[in-house]
Design an enzyme around this catalytic site. Structure first.
Site, PDB file in Angstrom:
ATOM      1  N   GLY B 225       0.819  -1.207   0.000  1.00 43.10           N
ATOM      2  CA  GLY B 225       0.000   0.000   0.000  1.00 43.10           C
ATOM      3  C   GLY B 225       0.846   1.247   0.000  1.00 43.10           C
ATOM      4  N   SER B 226       0.348   2.266   0.692  1.00 40.47           N
ATOM      5  CA  SER B 226       1.002   3.578   0.619  1.00 40.47           C
ATOM      6  C   SER B 226       2.060   3.739   1.706  1.00 40.47           C
ATOM      7  CB  SER B 226      -0.036   4.682   0.771  1.00 40.47           C
ATOM      8  OG  SER B 226      -0.473   4.739   2.115  1.00 40.47           O
ATOM      9  N   GLY B 230       2.118   2.522   5.551  1.00 41.50           N
ATOM     10  CA  GLY B 230       3.275   1.668   5.832  1.00 41.50           C
ATOM     11  C   GLY B 230       3.966   2.085   7.117  1.00 41.50           C
ATOM     12  N   GLU B 247       5.572  -3.288   0.838  1.00 43.78           N
ATOM     13  CA  GLU B 247       5.596  -3.125  -0.609  1.00 43.78           C
ATOM     14  C   GLU B 247       4.903  -1.818  -0.916  1.00 43.78           C
ATOM     15  OE1 GLU B 247       7.305  -5.097  -2.396  1.00 43.78           O
ATOM     16  OE2 GLU B 247       7.580  -6.732  -0.961  1.00 43.78           O
ATOM     17  N   CYS B 285       1.814  -0.230  -8.843  1.00 43.71           N
ATOM     18  CA  CYS B 285       3.054   0.262  -8.239  1.00 43.71           C
ATOM     19  C   CYS B 285       4.231   0.100  -9.190  1.00 43.71           C
ATOM     20  CB  CYS B 285       3.322  -0.454  -6.933  1.00 43.71           C
ATOM     21  SG  CYS B 285       3.187  -2.231  -7.043  1.00 43.71           S
TER      22      CYS B 285
END
Lengths: 548, 513
Positions: B225-226, B230, B247, B285
């Protein structure tokens, strides 16, 4: 500064402890469904988190603020210099890496006496122990890294399916950037330089923060690293808790921390702000399962040598890998105790041959463990404390209560509880019911038991018929799991810890499969179906319209 | 962007009951894990087979939910999620036994031979002094692990890590993104049917549930995610000392060198368009974020992109839509900046009703505008021109490390410079996004794009503990290891650590000090 007190080993027979039915204690643990609460390395709970674990001695107010202000400015500059050194690209070359490793080897060779002196001053380590556990070990590791680094750096070619043809793929290690290593005080040289070997071998710029609780070694590192290594890219930052805290305000590309779980939490939470990956090397109560040696007196003696070495000769038990307690069958206790006593007498003819406790705070903590009356009643051997010289006699306890602090906290000192089990196989359940340790040790000739220990317990490492020595094997990863931490190093694992594995895929223009792209139709999906199965015949048939 | 961990819900009563049920779920999973069933090789294989059956049996349903959540065409869904997953799980199933096998680190017999045959200094990590000994690295499961997946590949980013976690023998909690609700519901309804429902749980919900999950202790956590979330996740994980893999996204640049051949140009443009507009409309991403190209090649590239886009997007439904209104607003805002709007050379039409944004190309928007400082995550492609293509390296170096760097070039020295002078999770030459499908290379970021790698064997390793197992015998015992200390013992130790066995032997015989 050898201790002048007579540390004759006195055996105190305490019938209460021997006669206490040990089974009762064990069964109460077996019934408890989950892990015992894990308490930290340090028993003191009254001081604030960070400063406490870093063991700060509070400075006077004006002194503290002045130092701090200067510290912030100086640190920012230091970090900036490291970043600049890394960005210049100089640390990436093989030649630079080799030069650093050679420099480290020269440092260890030329400054050996000074290193011995620092370790003796900080921990009362005999220079033989210092050589075996720190300097010699480091020489071996740095030599191995020097020999292997070129091989470690080489890109690894990997398989690519035919469908991607023409293509080739490789995994190429690259340095992470500017990394920070927090070392611990118990093996102050080893736990600083072993990670440093990996970090420079991987081509990083490194900040090393030695523990201020081993001040002579910290000074030694501060004075010498810059002389033997690239001073722009490898820096030693000395200081206490506040410096540690300030360091974590900056962005690092990796942080390796060795120490207690409490500080580890603070370090990891601070690292989260910059999304910095961390590796945490923590402690844990490393159990030692001691099976009967099948009647062989020689094997029993060898096993006991190794137990005594791994408890009292590794910084007086102040080591994360040291044996914390022993599990043994009831009927075997007298034999084991007798062998331990005689071996201790032989090994420690001179109290100077065992390290002392690091400082008064830890000395008090260990004294506190023994002050519990039911624990005191379980002391079989030793138990004498010399406050002036911070020396604690090798102490053996038989079946201290399992809910006492000595059996719930990491001992980190020369106290060895022996816990009896009915059958040696019961020790598997005993170990399983507790937090995962850094190491599980077992002295046994029983292959089935060995199998069960490997399969049914979890730990950073398992060593059979010896202890602590796995630390010296470069081909084995060193690191914890669960409560004992995460991230592994030593040998190639150190290189990997401080490297990023970059995937590099190179394709050509020869073949272009337009089935990958819109506009979509059913035949494209069918073709992709064949491709993902690596069914090239099916693909060709679909492509030719002969198959749907 | 992905599951946000906002503040706790307004209704404390409801939160408490949920908290309790999550707590009992977590302890239930731990019990199942402790029972040892998930460690069993047959269990692991049966779970992977279950996943394959799920993906095969429910293919139509999967196409439907992905279309509902993101307007993905089934062709794209098959290529990016379904097909890739089946391939990947099959690969894991094929290789699992090999991965799970203990790896020999040193063997005393081979060691002895090595030492006899070679000079000691040439053999790696081989201390003869440990003889007789065997050393192994035994992979073991970590325990109960938690996976937070993202909404853009709601099936792929949930099941790809799940397959690795199961292969490694863990009990797993999967928290799909609530922003792709149909896929989340699909997973919650079907995973219990195809996998061991006692060891694999799907937890649905938004930020509150994410936050509650983080109150519990996990043995590993993978978050996709963001950056913002994170950070929150890692801070919370610190409380329990849980290792995390993050990630995250980033601005993946694509360097396009002057290509001579007409066919090569066309192939490159196909791949660029595929990696920008055909991967969830750029909401990926590893999608191309922006292009770096030489000034004089830019017009040629843009013309070719326009004509190819026309062909690729000829039919409606060829491109996914924007996830939701919030993201649509975010992307529209980029184009509202007047300087950015002035840089549009293709597309730029937006339709709030259908949440679609036309494939849009910008030529040299200001490098300090939002579209060039934030991750775009949508169908807008800025093209930045450089004087010489080599200048793109200097352009990239000061920027945060991206998940991937792409470069279309046949220039070997440029390739080498890109690999050596820039840093990123991966580098792909002459194609883009396809590295995701390759099991033999690790997938994951570095620096701001995250840490922790998975796919193929790396997924197995992400969810395993490499346990060092060292076994010695009682045959040989060296007393120089132990106190009482004297000088000859130190002399002996010196030879041991430099592996000079001849000197060691002489010292032991008392012939040397």
């Amino acid at each position: 500064m050898p201790s002048c007190v007579d540390h004759r080993l006195r055996a105190r027979q305490l019938p209460d402890a021997i006669n206490r039915p040990p089974g009762a204690k064990l069964s109460s643990v077996e019934q408890s469904p989950c892990c015992l609460p894990y308490t930290e390395l340090s028993g003191v709970r009254s001081v604030e988190h960070w400063s406490m674990a870093m063991g700060r001695v509070a400075p006077s107010v004006d002194e503290g603020t002045g130092e701090q202000r200067q510290g912030v400015v100086g640190l920012g500059e230091t970090v900036g210099e490291l970043r600049a050194a890394y960005e210049s690209g100089g640390t990436r070359s093989l030649a630079w890496r080799q030069a650093q490793l050679r420099g480290l080897l020269r440092l260890l060779a030329e400054e050996e006496v000074a290193a011995f002196r620092a370790l003796r001053e900080d921990l009362g380590k005999h220079h033989a122990e210092a050589y075996r556990d720190e300097i010699g070990m480091l020489v071996k590791s740095a030599n191995a890294a020097l020999r292997e680094v070129e091989k470690w750096m080489a890109p690894e070619k990997v398989w690519v399916p035919l469908i991607a043809f023409p293509a080739r793929a490789r995994v190429e290690p690259e340095p992470l950037g500017v990394v920070l290593v927090f070392a611990c005080w118990n093996v102050p040289l080893g736990l600083s330089l072993e990670p440093l070997v990996g970090a420079v071998a991987a081509g990083n710029a490194v900040a090393l923060k030695p523990s201020e609780l081993a001040p002579a070694t910290a000074r030694f590192l501060g004075d010498n690293i810059g002389k033997y290594m690239d001073a722009a890219a490898v820096k030693v930052i000395q200081g206490g808790a506040e410096v540690g805290e300030q360091l974590m305000e900056h962005r690092w590309d990796k942080v390796l921390f060795t120490g207690s779980p409490r500080i580890a939490r603070v370090v990891m939470a601070a690292a989260a702000k910059h999304l910095t990956p961390v590796a945490l090397e923590l402690g844990g109560k490393c159990p030692c399962i001691f099976d009967t040696m099948g009647g062989s007196a020689r094997d029993l003696q060898t096993a006991v040598n190794r137990v005594v070495g791994a408890k009292w000769s590794s910084c007086a038990g102040q080591a994360c890998l040291a044996i914390d307690y022993v599990l043994v069958e009831e009927r075997f206790v007298p034999v084991l105790i007798k062998a331990l006593k005689s071996t201790l007498k032989r090994f420690f003819t001179d109290s100077d041959h065992m390290a002392r406790i690091v400082n008064a705070r830890h000395f008090q903590r260990l004294r506190g463990l023994l002050q519990d009356p039911s624990v005191a009643a379980s002391v079989l051997l030793g138990g004498t404390l010399d406050t002036k010289n911070l020396y604690i006699e090798p102490t053996i306890l038989l079946n201290p209560p399992l809910d006492s602090a000595i059996m719930t906290e990491e001992i980190f000192g020369p106290l060895l509880p022996i816990i009896t089990v009915k059958k040696i196989e019961d020790s598997v359940a005993f170990v399983r019911a507790r937090p995962r340790p850094l190491a599980v040790y077992a002295f046994t000739k029983n292959a089935a038991l060995r199998r069960r220990i490997v399969d049914e317990t979890s730990s950073g490492s398992v060593t059979f018929n010896d202890a602590v020595v796995q630390y010296g094997i470069d081909s084995l990863p060193f690191g914890g799991v669960g409560e004992s931490g995460f991230g592994q190093y030593h040998g190639k694992y150190s290189f990997e810890m401080f490297s990023h594995k970059k995937a590099v895929l190179t394709r050509g223009y020869l073949i272009e499969l337009t089935a990958r792209y819109p506009p979509w139709d059913d035949s494209k999906i069918s073709m992709m179906r064949q491709l993902y199965r690596y069914n090239y015949v099916g693909f060709v048939l679909t492509f030719l319209g002969l198959k749907k | 962007m992905a599951p946000g961990l906002g503040v706790m819900g307004e209704k404390p009563a409801a939160a408490t009951t949920k908290h309790l049920s999550l707590g009992s779920m977590a302890s239930g999973l731990r019990e199942v894990y402790e029972s040892g069933r998930t460690k069993d090789m047959e269990w692991r294989q049966s779970q992977l087979r279950g996943l394959i059956s799920l993906l095969t049996d429910k293919e139509e349903e999967i196409f439907d939910v992905l279309h509902e959540d993101l307007g993905k065409h089934r062709g794209e869904s098959f290529r990016d999620e379904l097909g890739i997953l089946v391939k990947s799980v099959k690969y894991t199933l094929q290789n699992l036994k090999k991965w799970a096998a203990p790896e020999k680190a040193i063997n005393s017999c081979s060691l002895l031979l090595q030492h006899l045959l070679h000079h000691a200094h040439h053999s790696a990590e081989a201390p003869l002094v440990a003889f007789p000994a065997t050393a192994m690295v035994v992979p073991e499961p970590l325990g109960v692990v938690l996976i937070f997946s993202c909404w853009n590949f709601p099936l792929g980013l949930a099941l790809e890590p799940l397959s690795g976690a199961l292969a490694a023998g863990n009990a797993v909690v999967l928290k799909p993104s609530e922003l792709a609700p149909s896929t989340a519901a699909f997973l919650a309804a079907n995973i219990p049917k195809y996998l061991d429902s006692r060891a694999v749980k799907v937890v649905l919900g938004g930020p509150n549930v994410g936050e509650e999950l983080m109150e519990h202790r996990w043995d590993k956590l993978l978050f996709t995610g963001s950056e913002r979330v994170g950070r929150i996740i890692m801070t919370k994980a610190a409380k329990h000392l849980t290792p995390v893999a993050l990630e995250l996204g980033s601005k993946c640049p694509c360097i396009v060198d002057w290509l001579d051949g007409k066919r090569d140009r066309q192939v490159a443009v196909n791949r660029i368009i595929g990696a920008k507009w055909s991967t969830c409309a750029g909401q990926a991403c590893i999608a191309i974020d922006h292009i770096l190209v030489e000034e004089n090649f830019a017009p040629i590239l843009i013309e070719l992109m326009k004509s190819t886009l026309k062909r690729f997007m000829a039919k409606p439904g060829g491109m996914a839509r924007i996830l939701n209104e919030k993201h649509f607003q975010r992307l529209s805002a980029y184009l509202e900046d007047t300087k950015v709007a002035a840089s549009v050379v293709h597309g730029g039409c937006i339709d709030p009703k259908t949440l679609t944004i036309e494939p849009t190309i910008l030529l040299n928007p200001p490098v300090d505008s939002d579209v060039m400082t934030e991750e775009i995550f949508g169908p807008i492609l800025p093209i930045i021109t450089v004087k010489k293509i080599e200048d793109s390296i200097a352009f990239l170096k000061p920027k945060p490390k991206p998940l991937a760097i792409y470069a279309f070039t046949t220039n070997e020295s440029l390739k080498r410079r890109i690999v050596e002078e820039t840093s990123s999770g991966s580098v792909t030459f002459n194609d883009a996004v396809v590295q995701y499908a390759l099991e033999s290379v690790p997938f994951g970021g570095v620096g701001h794009s995250g840490f922790g790698q998975y796919h193929g064997k790396y997924s197995f390793e992400l969810f395993s503990n490499k346990k060092a197992v060292f076994r010695r015998s009682f045959l040989i015992e060296f007393m120089f290891r132990y106190p009482p200390w004297d000088d000859s013992k130190i002399g002996t130790l010196r030879h041991v650590f430099s592996y000079s066995y001849i000197l060691l032997f002489l010292t032991l015989l008392g012939l040397r000090r």
